[in-house]
Structures are given as structure tokens and as C-alpha cells.
Write an enzyme that holds these catalytic residues in place. Sequence first.
Site, PDB file in Angstrom:
ATOM      1  N   LYS A  66      55.421   9.986  25.118  1.00 39.42           N
ATOM      2  CA  LYS A  66      55.207   9.517  26.488  1.00 39.42           C
ATOM      3  C   LYS A  66      56.521   9.682  27.251  1.00 39.42           C
ATOM      4  CE  LYS A  66      53.382   7.189  30.005  1.00 39.42           C
ATOM      5  NZ  LYS A  66      54.535   7.230  30.949  1.00 39.42           N
ATOM      6  N   TYR A  88      47.980  13.654  24.390  1.00 41.81           N
ATOM      7  CA  TYR A  88      47.562  13.898  25.769  1.00 41.81           C
ATOM      8  C   TYR A  88      46.650  15.127  25.829  1.00 41.81           C
ATOM      9  CZ  TYR A  88      50.331  10.312  28.002  1.00 41.81           C
ATOM     10  OH  TYR A  88      50.810   9.090  28.419  1.00 41.81           O
ATOM     11  N   ASP A 102      52.404   0.719  43.080  1.00 44.41           N
ATOM     12  CA  ASP A 102      53.245   0.332  41.938  1.00 44.41           C
ATOM     13  C   ASP A 102      54.663   0.889  42.044  1.00 44.41           C
ATOM     14  OD1 ASP A 102      52.773   2.998  41.510  1.00 44.41           O
ATOM     15  OD2 ASP A 102      51.909   2.779  39.510  1.00 44.41           O
ATOM     16  N   ASP A 107      49.954   9.750  40.069  1.00 40.73           N
ATOM     17  CA  ASP A 107      49.799  10.432  38.785  1.00 40.73           C
ATOM     18  C   ASP A 107      48.719  11.514  38.860  1.00 40.73           C
ATOM     19  OD1 ASP A 107      51.677   8.747  37.504  1.00 40.73           O
ATOM     20  OD2 ASP A 107      50.139   7.216  37.221  1.00 40.73           O
TER      21      ASP A 107
END
EC number: 3.6.1.1
Length: 216
Positions: A66, A88, A102, A107
Site C-alpha cells: 500500500k 490490488y 478528507d 482516488d
Amino acid sequence: MNGEEVKTSQPQKKLQNPTPRLNERILSSLSKRSVAAHPWHDLEIGPGAPVIFNVVIEISKGSKVKYELDKKTGLIKVDRILYSSVVYPHNYGFVPRTLCEDNDPIDVLVIMQEPVLPGCFLRARAIGLMPMIDQGEKDDKIIAVCVDDPEYKHITNINELPPHRLSEIRRFFEDYKKNENKEVAVNDFLQPGPAIEAIQYSMDLYAEYILHTLRR
């Protein structure tokens, strides 16, 4: 020593002007004037946005690592190794010069044939939106295709993807944090319209953020 004469080293003369130690503050100020670019702020989103736009890849297709953008330096850093056995399913990254609630750029999951190295950017087209709640907070994902991939560049709607492909994407995001005891909820996929609106909204939020920063 095979008969060789050992020479005594001569003492070195002290430098008249020794090299000064680098001051961290001076070094930081110099780096701000360098040619290095910040992928979030310096890379253009592209003239076709919010339909076709640049995406900076953080995580390669097939990776269990990640990676994420370090917002301070602009470098791609290792956040963690996934706790589960999943990887992924597609290249994952963000759209430059966008901002979400956020405080991160929006994304994007980019569907294409090959994995892309973290830190590279490519052109993508929004084909849908995956609404997602991550630990009680909104964390929607844009679903896109690479417009320079001949296998996927013709796709304009998420409904053109095989149902199994969408099931794989949903299952990955539902499961990838389970072993960390973190709850993720994925809702039904949406059409390109809501995805394009979400990108435009994030572009507007980023513009407001920049204006606010300049006024301070």
C-alpha cells in the site's frame, strides 16, 4: 610485504577554508527553488478534465504494498503491506489538483492491461463511480480506463465491463482491511455522470483551497 618498502603516510595539511556544514533550513529553502515537481500540485489535471484527466499512479496492479503520496514531500511512500492475501486488482492513484473532504486528492482505480510503476502518470477516462464508506467516512473511488490502452480506450461506461470484473473490484475493497479489523462498505456502482460530477467538485474544492492559501 614481499620486500616492498612501507612508506610512512605524511600528515595532511589542514584546509584553510573547511567546507561548512549544511544548515537544514537553508537546504530546505534551496529545495523549494529546485526543478523537482510535486505531483499533486504541479502536475496539470489536463485540458479534457473532468472527463479525461491525468492520474498519478501510487500502487501498481498486482501489488500487495500500500503506497501513498507523502503530501509534504511529494514522494511516494510505503504506508503498509496489506494484512490479507489479496492484491490490488488494477492500478490505483489520484487526480492531481483535486481535493476531497478528507483533505486528500480524489482516488482513481485505472483499468488497463499492464501494471504501471508508482510515481508515473497517465491519461484516464472516468467510466463510473464506486461509492464507499471507510470506517464511517466517505471514501468514493473513481473507476476509469487508460485512454492510451488499445484494449480499454473505447470504453466509456462502467456497464461495458464484464460483471465479473466489477465483482472482483467490489470484493477487493470489501475484504482488504478485514484482517485489520477495519470496516469498509461498498455500495452499487454508479454511471459516468456522478463520477464526472465528483471530479469537478474536487477540482472546485482544490481551487478554493489554493485561493484561501494565497490570501493568507
